[in-house]
Structure formats: C-alpha cells, structure tokens
Motif scaffolding. Structure first.
Motif, PDB file in Angstrom:
ATOM      1  N   TYR A 173      -3.261  -2.566  -8.128  1.00  0.00           N
ATOM      2  CA  TYR A 173      -3.961  -1.184  -8.611  1.00  0.00           C
ATOM      3  C   TYR A 173      -4.567  -1.440  -9.946  1.00  0.00           C
ATOM      4  O   TYR A 173      -5.690  -1.046 -10.006  1.00  0.00           O
ATOM      5  CB  TYR A 173      -2.638  -0.343  -9.188  1.00  0.00           C
ATOM      6  CG  TYR A 173      -3.023   1.066  -9.869  1.00  0.00           C
ATOM      7  CD1 TYR A 173      -3.790   2.041  -9.151  1.00  0.00           C
ATOM      8  CD2 TYR A 173      -2.947   1.197 -11.008  1.00  0.00           C
ATOM      9  CE1 TYR A 173      -4.154   3.070  -9.863  1.00  0.00           C
ATOM     10  CE2 TYR A 173      -3.585   2.012 -11.850  1.00  0.00           C
ATOM     11  CZ  TYR A 173      -4.030   3.272 -11.132  1.00  0.00           C
ATOM     12  OH  TYR A 173      -4.380   4.034 -11.971  1.00  0.00           O
ATOM     13  N   GLN A 195       0.364   6.966  -6.506  1.00  0.00           N
ATOM     14  CA  GLN A 195      -0.591   7.864  -6.788  1.00  0.00           C
ATOM     15  C   GLN A 195      -0.071   9.306  -6.658  1.00  0.00           C
ATOM     16  O   GLN A 195      -0.451  10.210  -7.377  1.00  0.00           O
ATOM     17  CB  GLN A 195      -1.796   7.606  -5.552  1.00  0.00           C
ATOM     18  CG  GLN A 195      -2.305   6.518  -6.052  1.00  0.00           C
ATOM     19  CD  GLN A 195      -3.382   6.725  -7.226  1.00  0.00           C
ATOM     20  OE1 GLN A 195      -3.146   6.310  -8.255  1.00  0.00           O
ATOM     21  NE2 GLN A 195      -4.403   7.391  -7.002  1.00  0.00           N
ATOM     22  N   PHE A 196       0.860   9.615  -5.659  1.00  0.00           N
ATOM     23  CA  PHE A 196       1.477  10.914  -5.577  1.00  0.00           C
ATOM     24  C   PHE A 196       1.944  11.443  -6.893  1.00  0.00           C
ATOM     25  O   PHE A 196       1.784  12.524  -7.091  1.00  0.00           O
ATOM     26  CB  PHE A 196       2.574  10.714  -4.368  1.00  0.00           C
ATOM     27  CG  PHE A 196       3.341  11.955  -4.169  1.00  0.00           C
ATOM     28  CD1 PHE A 196       2.931  13.289  -3.750  1.00  0.00           C
ATOM     29  CD2 PHE A 196       4.448  12.294  -4.755  1.00  0.00           C
ATOM     30  CE1 PHE A 196       3.350  14.442  -3.654  1.00  0.00           C
ATOM     31  CE2 PHE A 196       5.180  13.318  -4.808  1.00  0.00           C
ATOM     32  CZ  PHE A 196       4.724  14.391  -4.079  1.00  0.00           C
ATOM     33  N   ALA A 249       0.564   4.198  -2.653  1.00  0.00           N
ATOM     34  CA  ALA A 249       0.250   5.858  -2.583  1.00  0.00           C
ATOM     35  C   ALA A 249       1.688   6.552  -3.135  1.00  0.00           C
ATOM     36  O   ALA A 249       1.255   7.511  -3.565  1.00  0.00           O
ATOM     37  CB  ALA A 249       0.464   5.750  -0.867  1.00  0.00           C
ATOM     38  N   PRO A 276       0.823  -1.081  -0.087  1.00  0.00           N
ATOM     39  CA  PRO A 276      -0.049  -0.134  -0.145  1.00  0.00           C
ATOM     40  C   PRO A 276       0.768   1.412   0.201  1.00  0.00           C
ATOM     41  O   PRO A 276       0.465   2.254  -0.640  1.00  0.00           O
ATOM     42  CB  PRO A 276      -0.886  -0.099   1.296  1.00  0.00           C
ATOM     43  CG  PRO A 276      -0.960  -1.562   1.371  1.00  0.00           C
ATOM     44  CD  PRO A 276       0.606  -2.076   1.015  1.00  0.00           C
ATOM     45  N   LEU A 277       1.983   1.232   0.530  1.00  0.00           N
ATOM     46  CA  LEU A 277       2.804   2.200   0.556  1.00  0.00           C
ATOM     47  C   LEU A 277       3.299   2.666  -0.882  1.00  0.00           C
ATOM     48  O   LEU A 277       3.383   3.749  -1.248  1.00  0.00           O
ATOM     49  CB  LEU A 277       4.081   2.009   1.418  1.00  0.00           C
ATOM     50  CG  LEU A 277       5.153   3.110   1.469  1.00  0.00           C
ATOM     51  CD1 LEU A 277       4.659   4.556   2.070  1.00  0.00           C
ATOM     52  CD2 LEU A 277       6.392   2.668   2.311  1.00  0.00           C
TER      53      LEU A 277
END
Length: 80
Positions: A68, A18-19, A15, A11-12
């Motif tokens: 994803y 996504q950033f 993230a 999940p990191l």
C-alpha cells in the motif's frame, strides 16, 4: 508452510483496510489494521500450527502495508 496461493490474501487485506478508511478510520491506523487482518488470516484461515500462523500472518499484514505505502508513494511521485 506457506503456499503461493495464500499470497492472494494480501489484496484482500488491502481491500479491508480501504473499507475501514472509507468508513472513517484515520489513515495513520492503516498499518495496524493490515497487520491485524494478516494475523487473523494467518491464525484462522491457514491450516498451520499457531506459531507458524502468527509468523505467516505478520508477513501477510506487513506485506500488505508495504504494498500500500509503496504504491501510494509511486503515485504521489508521478503526480509532481
């Protein structure tokens, strides 16, 4: 070699991808970025020899990519 708590890195990685997408990275590069961050985590974060770190890092990055795209496809198919 690979502890179950290290799966929390996925999940990191998501993230971080996504950033990068929010700041302008084209979506087609998302898998490459996910594998890159997976490799970084495998080599530098995990306390394993370099060869194992590369293998585990690839698994983490590819898992994040699959998670994803699988989630994205599920959301798109529900929206029909």
């Amino acid at each position: 070699m690979f502890e179950i708590h290290d799966v929390a890195i996925i999940p990191l990685i998501l993230a971080l991808v996504q950033f990068f997408k929010k700041v302008g990275l084209p979506e087609k590069y998302s898998p490459v970025i996910a594998v890159f961050f997976g490799l970084l985590a495998g080599i530098f974060y995990l306390d394993t020899p370099i060869k194992e770190g590369i293998i585990v890092g690839l698994m983490l990055g590819l898992s994040a990519t699959g998670l994803y795209s699988g989630t994205k496809n599920l959301v798109k198919s529900d929206g029909k």
